[in-house]
Design a protein around this motif. Structure first.
Motif, PDB file in Angstrom:
ATOM      1  N   UNK A   1      50.005 -35.312 -56.682  1.00  0.00           N
ATOM      2  CA  UNK A   1      50.421 -36.629 -57.164  1.00  0.00           C
ATOM      3  C   UNK A   1      50.521 -37.609 -55.997  1.00  0.00           C
ATOM      4  N   UNK A   2      50.526 -38.867 -56.344  1.00  0.00           N
ATOM      5  CA  UNK A   2      50.673 -39.947 -55.372  1.00  0.00           C
ATOM      6  C   UNK A   2      52.152 -40.100 -55.028  1.00  0.00           C
ATOM      7  N   UNK A   3      52.453 -40.253 -53.731  1.00  0.00           N
ATOM      8  CA  UNK A   3      53.834 -40.565 -53.364  1.00  0.00           C
ATOM      9  C   UNK A   3      53.937 -42.054 -53.040  1.00  0.00           C
ATOM     10  N   UNK A   4      55.110 -42.509 -52.608  1.00  0.00           N
ATOM     11  CA  UNK A   4      55.344 -43.934 -52.365  1.00  0.00           C
ATOM     12  C   UNK A   4      54.460 -44.502 -51.246  1.00  0.00           C
ATOM     13  N   UNK A   5      53.954 -43.637 -50.366  1.00  0.00           N
ATOM     14  CA  UNK A   5      53.077 -44.073 -49.269  1.00  0.00           C
ATOM     15  C   UNK A   5      51.599 -43.932 -49.620  1.00  0.00           C
TER      16      UNK A   5
ATOM     17  N   UNK B   1      53.820 -31.562 -55.659  1.00  0.00           N
ATOM     18  CA  UNK B   1      55.222 -31.744 -56.024  1.00  0.00           C
ATOM     19  C   UNK B   1      55.501 -31.097 -57.378  1.00  0.00           C
ATOM     20  N   UNK B   2      56.684 -30.518 -57.502  1.00  0.00           N
ATOM     21  CA  UNK B   2      57.082 -29.880 -58.761  1.00  0.00           C
ATOM     22  C   UNK B   2      57.097 -30.906 -59.887  1.00  0.00           C
ATOM     23  N   UNK B   3      56.682 -30.462 -61.070  1.00  0.00           N
ATOM     24  CA  UNK B   3      56.626 -31.335 -62.236  1.00  0.00           C
ATOM     25  C   UNK B   3      58.010 -31.846 -62.606  1.00  0.00           C
ATOM     26  N   UNK B   4      58.067 -33.129 -62.910  1.00  0.00           N
ATOM     27  CA  UNK B   4      59.264 -33.764 -63.468  1.00  0.00           C
ATOM     28  C   UNK B   4      58.810 -34.515 -64.700  1.00  0.00           C
ATOM     29  N   UNK B   5      59.501 -34.347 -65.780  1.00  0.00           N
ATOM     30  CA  UNK B   5      59.093 -34.944 -67.053  1.00  0.00           C
ATOM     31  C   UNK B   5      59.511 -36.411 -67.137  1.00  0.00           C
ATOM     32  N   UNK B   6      58.894 -37.239 -66.272  1.00  0.00           N
ATOM     33  CA  UNK B   6      59.167 -38.673 -66.284  1.00  0.00           C
ATOM     34  C   UNK B   6      57.842 -39.419 -66.422  1.00  0.00           C
ATOM     35  N   UNK B   7      57.918 -40.623 -66.921  1.00  0.00           N
ATOM     36  CA  UNK B   7      56.718 -41.451 -67.062  1.00  0.00           C
ATOM     37  C   UNK B   7      56.098 -41.727 -65.697  1.00  0.00           C
ATOM     38  N   UNK B   8      56.926 -42.015 -64.702  1.00  0.00           N
ATOM     39  CA  UNK B   8      56.416 -42.310 -63.358  1.00  0.00           C
ATOM     40  C   UNK B   8      55.676 -41.098 -62.772  1.00  0.00           C
ATOM     41  N   UNK B   9      56.277 -39.912 -62.888  1.00  0.00           N
ATOM     42  CA  UNK B   9      55.625 -38.710 -62.362  1.00  0.00           C
ATOM     43  C   UNK B   9      54.278 -38.502 -63.052  1.00  0.00           C
ATOM     44  N   UNK B  10      54.277 -38.569 -64.370  1.00  0.00           N
ATOM     45  CA  UNK B  10      53.051 -38.331 -65.125  1.00  0.00           C
ATOM     46  C   UNK B  10      51.959 -39.318 -64.724  1.00  0.00           C
TER      47      UNK B  10
END
Length: 95
Positions: free
Chosen positions: A16-20, A26-35
């Protein structure tokens, strides 16, 4: 076609893309931003149409590119130089 890339040896971890704008595992998090940051759109490769380029779902116009041994998101378009287009083009294998 949208895809997410899960690590075979770390189930539940995705690229996944990070802030930089670096691509991290990265471990999955069930959020719209993560997805959104872990979803990419497959398109014909910028340097070779028989290969693929992966455009960020959350950052349209930005593609996964390998640069200096790191995966990151960079803007790629028709005016981009040959090296940038090649760095954003990948072979696809089905395991």
């Amino acid at each position: 076609m949208p895809v997410s890339l899960e690590a075979i040896n770390y189930p539940g971890y995705f690229l996944k893309r990070n802030a930089s704008n670096k691509i991290v595992l990265e471990a999955f998090t069930n959020t719209t931003a993560y997805k959104g940051d872990a979803t990419f759109l497959i398109s014909p490769g910028w340097a070779d149409g028989t290969k693929v380029s992966l455009q960020s779902y959350s950052q349209p116009g930005y593609y996964i590119r390998h640069y200096d041994y790191v995966l990151q998101l960079d803007a790629v378009n028709a005016a981009s130089n040959t090296t940038t287009k090649a760095d954003a083009t990948f072979g696809r294998l089905n395991f």
